[in-house]
Design an enzyme around this catalytic site. Structure first.
Site, PDB file in Angstrom:
ATOM      1  N   GLU A   1      -4.187  -7.601   2.244  1.00 36.38           N
ATOM      2  CA  GLU A   1      -4.665  -6.326   2.214  1.00 36.38           C
ATOM      3  C   GLU A   1      -4.886  -5.927   0.652  1.00 36.38           C
ATOM      4  O   GLU A   1      -4.871  -4.889   0.260  1.00 36.38           O
ATOM      5  CB  GLU A   1      -3.494  -5.345   2.733  1.00 36.38           C
TER       6      GLU A   1
ATOM      7  N   HIS B   1      -5.338  -1.170   4.719  1.00 38.68           N
ATOM      8  CA  HIS B   1      -6.488  -1.267   3.553  1.00 38.68           C
ATOM      9  C   HIS B   1      -7.464  -1.982   4.125  1.00 38.68           C
ATOM     10  O   HIS B   1      -7.312  -3.173   4.669  1.00 38.68           O
ATOM     11  CB  HIS B   1      -5.858  -1.946   2.248  1.00 38.68           C
TER      12      HIS B   1
ATOM     13  N   LYS C   1      -0.692   6.049   6.128  1.00 34.11           N
ATOM     14  CA  LYS C   1      -1.893   5.999   4.530  1.00 34.11           C
ATOM     15  C   LYS C   1      -3.066   5.081   5.144  1.00 34.11           C
ATOM     16  O   LYS C   1      -2.745   3.813   5.455  1.00 34.11           O
ATOM     17  CB  LYS C   1      -1.216   5.514   3.474  1.00 34.11           C
TER      18      LYS C   1
END
Length: 253
Positions: A86, A143, A170
């Site tokens: 990531e 991500h 997130k």
């Protein structure tokens, strides 16, 4: 929407909070970075431990965390091992990743840990459960450095993090064009207005996505990352410039 309170910082209330990453390789570099951050008045400091040369020696990790806690005083610390898959600096076995996050949560030196949401549901739940036992909050993250997923996919990922029990979902995505930035912002707004019962963090990376790091108060992202010294991701602004822009927007809203 419930805020998440860490030490004296309420994430999810008012202006987006500013998180400054530390990417030092040695204990000395890490502590030196902390000294530079304190005068800036960051809301949160992220210790990116995948940069740390002694990360696989937990005795050294714990001692560095202790000294970092002393250096930062009451500033909340987010402990993050960003894996190479990531965008991080190092690879790590899943079992070791879980153990690292569980052990640091038990030390009392950090306030939040980051767990990558697609590490595997059992692994993520194991980190969250142990963190919560120790009154440590969890940021579940994802991500995508290649693209910006469809709006529905971004929302699906954020909702999954919420369902797994993370305190703060997130996501960071890479735009290929300006429309991709709008996709991320639209997903953020829809997540916050229709599904979220806790703060979320979203961002579109690189120069194209910089606007997404500035307009969180409008669209619903509760925290943004700014650099003091070396940035930890593409598109990060300096923390002081970031604070100036966020304050100006906050005053106008």
């Amino acid at each position: 929407m419930n805020s998440v309170v860490v030490r004296n910082v309420a994430i999810g209330e008012g202006m987006p909070k500013i998180c400054v990453p530390i990417v030092g390789k040695t204990r000395e570099e890490i502590l030196e970075a902390a000294k530079k951050i304190v005068p800036i008045g960051a809301d949160v400091v992220e210790w990116r431990v995948d940069w740390y040369e002694d990360i696989f020696d937990f005795v050294k990790v714990e001692e560095t965390a202790k000294q970092l806690r002393e250096a930062l005083g009451e500033t909340p610390i987010l402990f993050t091992f960003r894996t190479s898959k990531e965008g991080g600096e190092k690879a790590i076995e899943t079992a070791d990743y879980v153990t690292l996050n569980q052990k640091i949560a038990a030390t009392g030196y950090v306030d939040l840990v980051d767990v990558e949401a697609f590490t595997g549901d059992d692994a993520v739940k194991a980190v969250i459960e142990e963190a919560h036992k120790n009154n440590v909050k969890v940021v579940a993250s994802n991500h995508d450095f290649d693209k910006t997923p469809a709006k529905s996919d971004i929302i699906y990922r954020l909702r999954k993090m919420q369902d797994l029990g993370a305190d703060i979902p997130k996501i960071a995505v890479m735009p290929q064009n300006k429309k991709d930035v709008l996709t991320l912002l639209a997903a953020t707004e829809e997540m916050v207005s229709q599904y979220a019962d806790r703060p979320i963090i979203t961002m579109s990376m690189a120069a194209t996505g910089v606007i997404s790091r500035l307009c969180g108060e409008v669209f619903g992202s509760a925290l943004t990352f700014g650099a003091v010294g070396k940035a930890s991701a593409p598109g990060q602004m300096g923390a002081e410039d970031l604070k100036t822009v966020l304050s100006a927007l906050h005053a106008a809203l």
